[in-house]
Scaffold this motif. Sequence first.
Motif, mmCIF file in Angstrom:
data_model
loop_
_atom_site.group_PDB
_atom_site.id
_atom_site.type_symbol
_atom_site.label_atom_id
_atom_site.label_comp_id
_atom_site.label_asym_id
_atom_site.label_seq_id
_atom_site.Cartn_x
_atom_site.Cartn_y
_atom_site.Cartn_z
ATOM 1 N N ALA A 123 35.957 102.378 23.486
ATOM 2 C CA ALA A 123 36.454 102.293 22.110
ATOM 3 C C ALA A 123 37.635 103.230 21.911
ATOM 4 C CB ALA A 123 35.334 102.623 21.124
ATOM 5 N N GLU A 124 37.536 104.431 22.487
ATOM 6 C CA GLU A 124 38.620 105.411 22.361
ATOM 7 C C GLU A 124 39.888 104.910 23.037
ATOM 8 O OE1 GLU A 124 39.524 110.016 23.753
ATOM 9 O OE2 GLU A 124 37.473 109.265 23.693
ATOM 10 N N ASN A 125 39.737 104.316 24.224
ATOM 11 C CA ASN A 125 40.902 103.792 24.938
ATOM 12 C C ASN A 125 41.548 102.634 24.189
ATOM 13 O OD1 ASN A 125 40.568 105.648 26.964
ATOM 14 N ND2 ASN A 125 39.589 104.245 28.394
ATOM 15 N N ALA A 126 40.723 101.785 23.574
ATOM 16 C CA ALA A 126 41.265 100.650 22.813
ATOM 17 C C ALA A 126 42.103 101.144 21.637
ATOM 18 C CB ALA A 126 40.125 99.772 22.317
ATOM 19 N N GLU A 127 41.628 102.173 20.940
ATOM 20 C CA GLU A 127 42.382 102.735 19.813
ATOM 21 C C GLU A 127 43.684 103.382 20.292
ATOM 22 O OE1 GLU A 127 39.598 105.431 18.152
ATOM 23 O OE2 GLU A 127 38.428 103.887 17.126
ATOM 24 N N THR A 128 43.604 104.084 21.427
ATOM 25 C CA THR A 128 44.798 104.731 21.970
ATOM 26 C C THR A 128 45.829 103.696 22.377
ATOM 27 O OG1 THR A 128 43.470 106.586 22.783
ATOM 28 C CG2 THR A 128 45.655 106.305 23.740
ATOM 29 N N ARG A 129 45.397 102.616 23.002
ATOM 30 C CA ARG A 129 46.328 101.559 23.414
ATOM 31 C C ARG A 129 46.990 100.897 22.206
ATOM 32 N NH1 ARG A 129 42.188 100.385 27.811
ATOM 33 N NH2 ARG A 129 43.255 101.003 29.730
ATOM 34 N N GLN A 130 46.226 100.744 21.147
ATOM 35 C CA GLN A 130 46.803 100.165 19.930
ATOM 36 C C GLN A 130 47.888 101.086 19.368
ATOM 37 O OE1 GLN A 130 43.925 99.395 16.853
ATOM 38 N NE2 GLN A 130 45.430 98.473 15.467
ATOM 39 N N THR A 267 54.366 105.004 30.778
ATOM 40 C CA THR A 267 54.148 106.456 30.835
ATOM 41 C C THR A 267 53.070 106.889 29.841
ATOM 42 O OG1 THR A 267 56.445 106.794 31.488
ATOM 43 C CG2 THR A 267 55.256 108.708 30.658
ATOM 44 N N LEU A 268 53.121 106.371 28.627
ATOM 45 C CA LEU A 268 52.109 106.722 27.618
ATOM 46 C C LEU A 268 50.728 106.230 28.047
ATOM 47 C CD1 LEU A 268 54.013 106.031 24.273
ATOM 48 C CD2 LEU A 268 53.553 108.232 25.369
ATOM 49 N N GLU A 269 50.687 105.034 28.645
ATOM 50 C CA GLU A 269 49.414 104.504 29.153
ATOM 51 C C GLU A 269 48.836 105.433 30.219
ATOM 52 O OE1 GLU A 269 46.467 101.344 30.101
ATOM 53 O OE2 GLU A 269 47.751 101.715 28.380
ATOM 54 N N LYS A 270 49.688 105.884 31.128
ATOM 55 C CA LYS A 270 49.230 106.756 32.213
ATOM 56 C C LYS A 270 48.761 108.106 31.680
ATOM 57 C CE LYS A 270 50.921 109.073 36.373
ATOM 58 N NZ LYS A 270 52.101 109.316 37.245
ATOM 59 N N GLU A 271 49.513 108.701 30.752
ATOM 60 C CA GLU A 271 49.198 110.041 30.255
ATOM 61 C C GLU A 271 48.021 110.058 29.285
ATOM 62 O OE1 GLU A 271 50.380 112.866 31.217
ATOM 63 O OE2 GLU A 271 51.918 112.070 32.563
ATOM 64 N N LEU A 272 47.907 109.042 28.445
ATOM 65 C CA LEU A 272 46.903 109.067 27.373
ATOM 66 C C LEU A 272 45.620 108.327 27.721
ATOM 67 C CD1 LEU A 272 49.357 108.433 24.400
ATOM 68 C CD2 LEU A 272 48.353 110.614 25.083
ATOM 69 N N VAL A 273 45.736 107.318 28.568
ATOM 70 C CA VAL A 273 44.546 106.547 28.952
ATOM 71 C C VAL A 273 44.137 106.856 30.383
ATOM 72 C CG1 VAL A 273 43.546 104.223 29.135
ATOM 73 C CG2 VAL A 273 45.185 104.726 27.315
ATOM 74 N N GLY A 274 45.134 107.060 31.224
ATOM 75 C CA GLY A 274 44.843 107.458 32.600
ATOM 76 C C GLY A 274 44.698 106.329 33.568
ATOM 77 N N GLU A 275 45.004 105.108 33.122
ATOM 78 C CA GLU A 275 44.920 103.966 34.029
ATOM 79 C C GLU A 275 45.941 102.927 33.598
ATOM 80 O OE1 GLU A 275 41.253 101.513 32.057
ATOM 81 O OE2 GLU A 275 40.759 103.330 33.152
ATOM 82 N N GLN A 276 46.482 102.206 34.555
ATOM 83 C CA GLN A 276 47.485 101.188 34.267
ATOM 84 C C GLN A 276 46.814 99.824 34.098
ATOM 85 O OE1 GLN A 276 50.755 101.439 33.909
ATOM 86 N NE2 GLN A 276 50.942 103.618 34.301
ATOM 87 N N GLU A 277 47.310 99.059 33.110
ATOM 88 C CA GLU A 277 46.813 97.697 32.929
ATOM 89 C C GLU A 277 47.707 96.723 33.679
ATOM 90 O OE1 GLU A 277 46.849 97.441 28.641
ATOM 91 O OE2 GLU A 277 44.697 97.723 28.588
ATOM 92 N N SER A 278 47.204 95.516 33.874
ATOM 93 C CA SER A 278 48.016 94.505 34.528
ATOM 94 C C SER A 278 49.179 94.117 33.645
ATOM 95 C CB SER A 278 47.154 93.268 34.836
ATOM 96 O OG SER A 278 46.662 92.699 33.633
ATOM 97 N N ALA A 279 50.238 93.605 34.251
ATOM 98 C CA ALA A 279 51.470 93.343 33.513
ATOM 99 C C ALA A 279 51.306 92.277 32.443
ATOM 100 C CB ALA A 279 52.570 92.923 34.494
ATOM 101 N N GLY A 280 50.363 91.374 32.599
ATOM 102 C CA GLY A 280 50.229 90.289 31.641
ATOM 103 C C GLY A 280 49.201 90.542 30.570
ATOM 104 N N SER A 281 48.594 91.728 30.552
ATOM 105 C CA SER A 281 47.539 91.988 29.577
ATOM 106 C C SER A 281 47.763 93.318 28.895
ATOM 107 C CB SER A 281 46.172 92.003 30.291
ATOM 108 O OG SER A 281 46.124 93.089 31.191
ATOM 109 N N GLY A 282 46.876 93.629 27.954
ATOM 110 C CA GLY A 282 46.895 94.926 27.296
ATOM 111 C C GLY A 282 48.184 95.190 26.549
ATOM 112 N N ILE A 283 48.638 96.439 26.615
ATOM 113 C CA ILE A 283 49.802 96.883 25.852
ATOM 114 C C ILE A 283 51.042 96.075 26.215
ATOM 115 C CG2 ILE A 283 51.349 98.824 25.445
ATOM 116 C CD1 ILE A 283 48.976 100.643 25.994
#
Length: 297
Positions: A123-130, A267-283
Amino acid sequence: MDAVMDYIARMGQTILELARLFTLKDALDVAIVTMLLYGLVKLVRDTRASQLVKGIILLVALFLIAYYGELMMLYSILKSFLQSGLIIVVILFQPEIRKSLEQVGRSKTIQTLTSAVGRGKDAENAETRQAIAGVVEAAGILQQLRMGALIVFERQARLGEIVATGTLVDAGPSGQLIANVFFNKAPLHDGGMVIRNGRICAAGCILPLTASDSVSAELGTRHRAAIGMSEDSDAVVVVISEETGQISIAIGGRLTRNYNRLTLAETLEKELVGEQESAGSGILGRLGLGRDKQEKK
């Protein structure tokens, strides 16, 4: 010659005796003291505290001269001063001590322990990604309009003192709202925005300026505030230049520049969530950047 050999032999026997008595507890004791001394030397070397240390060494030297030279008045004054040495050191080195303790609190081990308690990680990661998606979208808008912005992502270190200097907002981090806050005729556009737990917590906040002499003269107040905020906390600070539209990120007192929407999101994904999403999904997918990334490959 015999006396020298005798002395060396006695020293060797003493060392061997100490080595036999040396235990694991002693090794741990030595390791901890070594780490503390290393941290102290590094703290003094990397900050303005080095000048204070030189002054303290000079006072100690004067104290020894007064003692052995029987300069009674100078000896009495310096003795009274040095008797309160611990309190004086704490007062003089208060900023450096505070910064060191904050760095200990921001260490990976402490963060891992504290993150084990609290809200669900998903839930925390979903809010951060948003929030990241909103900031990246706003960055694109502000770049086109040549409007500056200063956005602080709070992490483990709480920024209550900074939030108190601004106006509480408590709103969802949409790109349009973030861009509207930094519109150059808006009341809150001059200060910084703090994002906490994936929501816009406050805007118009006053951030500390860096005191570093190594900052480029071409950087203005907004960039100096970004560096200063990242020096005083573990926050990730996004800054957009009003003059050039250039996007920069400050982390740990270091400013990196020339980001675009894609590299900013990554960069924000890496620093705040700590994992990269696939290019076609997520942020990247929500921002329409996933396809661009795949095409580049």
